[in-house]
Write an enzyme that holds these catalytic residues in place. Structure first.
Site, PDB file in Angstrom:
ATOM      1  N   LYS A  10       0.904  -1.364  -0.069  1.00 41.10           N
ATOM      2  CA  LYS A  10       0.010   0.133  -0.216  1.00 41.10           C
ATOM      3  C   LYS A  10       0.878   1.375  -0.149  1.00 41.10           C
ATOM      4  O   LYS A  10       2.191   1.089   0.308  1.00 41.10           O
ATOM      5  CB  LYS A  10      -0.976   0.096   1.244  1.00 41.10           C
ATOM      6  N   HIS A 116      -1.543  -5.549   1.565  1.00 44.95           N
ATOM      7  CA  HIS A 116      -2.763  -6.233   1.376  1.00 44.95           C
ATOM      8  C   HIS A 116      -2.512  -7.799   0.856  1.00 44.95           C
ATOM      9  O   HIS A 116      -1.493  -7.855  -0.002  1.00 44.95           O
ATOM     10  CB  HIS A 116      -3.688  -5.557   0.211  1.00 44.95           C
TER      11      HIS A 116
HETATM   12  P1  RTP Z   1      -6.448  -6.437   3.437  1.00 43.45           P
HETATM   13  O1  RTP Z   1      -7.759  -6.857   2.328  1.00 43.45           O
HETATM   14  O2  RTP Z   1      -6.106  -4.917   3.128  1.00 43.45           O
HETATM   15  O3  RTP Z   1      -5.159  -7.536   3.201  1.00 43.45           O
HETATM   16  O4  RTP Z   1      -6.817  -6.401   4.768  1.00 43.45           O
HETATM   17  P2  RTP Z   1      -7.807  -7.840   5.512  1.00 43.45           P
HETATM   18  O5  RTP Z   1      -8.343  -8.627   4.391  1.00 43.45           O
HETATM   19  O6  RTP Z   1      -6.767  -8.142   6.578  1.00 43.45           O
HETATM   20  O7  RTP Z   1      -8.911  -6.616   6.116  1.00 43.45           O
HETATM   21  P3  RTP Z   1     -10.210  -6.282   5.696  1.00 43.45           P
HETATM   22  O8  RTP Z   1     -11.186  -6.420   6.806  1.00 43.45           O
HETATM   23  O9  RTP Z   1     -10.625  -6.693   4.406  1.00 43.45           O
HETATM   24  O10 RTP Z   1      -9.944  -4.929   5.478  1.00 43.45           O
HETATM   25  C1  RTP Z   1      -9.522  -4.374   4.348  1.00 43.45           C
HETATM   26  C2  RTP Z   1      -8.311  -3.064   4.727  1.00 43.45           C
HETATM   27  O11 RTP Z   1      -9.323  -1.958   5.273  1.00 43.45           O
HETATM   28  C3  RTP Z   1      -8.667  -1.335   6.155  1.00 43.45           C
HETATM   29  N1  RTP Z   1      -9.421  -1.327   7.355  1.00 43.45           N
HETATM   30  N2  RTP Z   1      -9.614  -0.119   8.085  1.00 43.45           N
HETATM   31  N3  RTP Z   1     -10.335   1.880   9.947  1.00 43.45           N
HETATM   32  C4  RTP Z   1     -10.691   0.512  10.324  1.00 43.45           C
HETATM   33  O12 RTP Z   1     -11.473   0.095  11.158  1.00 43.45           O
HETATM   34  C5  RTP Z   1     -10.421  -0.460   9.086  1.00 43.45           C
HETATM   35  N4  RTP Z   1     -10.708  -1.863   9.110  1.00 43.45           N
HETATM   36  C6  RTP Z   1     -10.146  -2.404   8.124  1.00 43.45           C
HETATM   37  C7  RTP Z   1      -7.425  -1.915   6.452  1.00 43.45           C
HETATM   38  O13 RTP Z   1      -6.393  -1.349   5.664  1.00 43.45           O
HETATM   39  C8  RTP Z   1      -7.621  -3.558   5.958  1.00 43.45           C
HETATM   40  O14 RTP Z   1      -6.324  -3.831   5.628  1.00 43.45           O
END
Ligand code: RTP
Length: 149
Positions: A10, A116
């Site tokens: 990112k 990601h």
């Molecule tokens: P990624 O897709 O980026 O690998 O992340 P992930 O599956 O571990 O998590 P996901 O729930 O799909 O969330 C995608 C991205 O959104 C951002 N996020 N911000 N501010 C918040 O509460 C929050 N929650 C999620 C993060 O950058 C996360 O990687």
């Protein structure tokens, strides 16, 4: 053996100079780099990538973050690379990521978590098709037999 995942460094990971370190971790593990792009993404493209999260309260901020600077988009290939890639990356919230993982070592906040990685083979295939419509590069490492039986 041909499992592939989509990994994106990112904008914060790029700006903080973590590109080499992150690529190195995947290479040293024994995965093969099958696609690599350094690019700025349009807002509509970021919204498409994160379409599953469009109802979340953080969606707007997430899209702003992803379009805020160039990202490194990659295809990595190898046995169980989707799940193992997620382990190398660490938990989504860096407060819960173990030391030794990318987020555990280099991130503090969930909204600036550096990288990601696809969360399933199905989403990996969809994300690879979105980011690499031309498909992966075609090469075979000479080290192949020293890593894979
Ligand atoms: P990624 O897709 O980026 O690998 O992340 P992930 O599956 O571990 O998590 P996901 O729930 O799909 O969330 C995608 C991205 O959104 C951002 N996020 N911000 N501010 C918040 O509460 C929050 N929650 C999620 C993060 O950058 C996360 O990687």
């Amino acid at each position: 053996m041909a499992e592939q995942t989509f990994i994106m460094i990112k904008p914060d990971g790029v700006q903080r100079g973590l590109v080499g370190e992150i690529i190195s971790r995947f290479e040293k593990k024994g995965f093969y780099l099958k696609g690599l792009k350094f690019l700025n993404v349009e807002r509509a493209f970021a919204e498409k990538h994160y379409a599953d999260l469009s109802a979340k309260p953080f969606f707007g901020g997430l899209v702003e973050y992803i379009v805020s600077g160039p990202v490194v988009a990659m295809i990595w290939e190898g046995k169980n690379v989707v799940l193992t890639g997620r382990k190398i990356i660490g938990a989504t919230n860096p407060a819960q990521s173990e030391p030794g993982t990318i987020r555990g070592d280099f991130a503090v906040e969930i909204g600036r978590n550096v990288i990601h990685g696809s969360d399933s083979v199905d989403s990996a295939n969809k994300e690879i098709a979105l980011w690499f419509p031309e498909g992966p590069a075609n090469w075979q490492s000479s080290q192949h037999k020293w890593i894979y039986e």
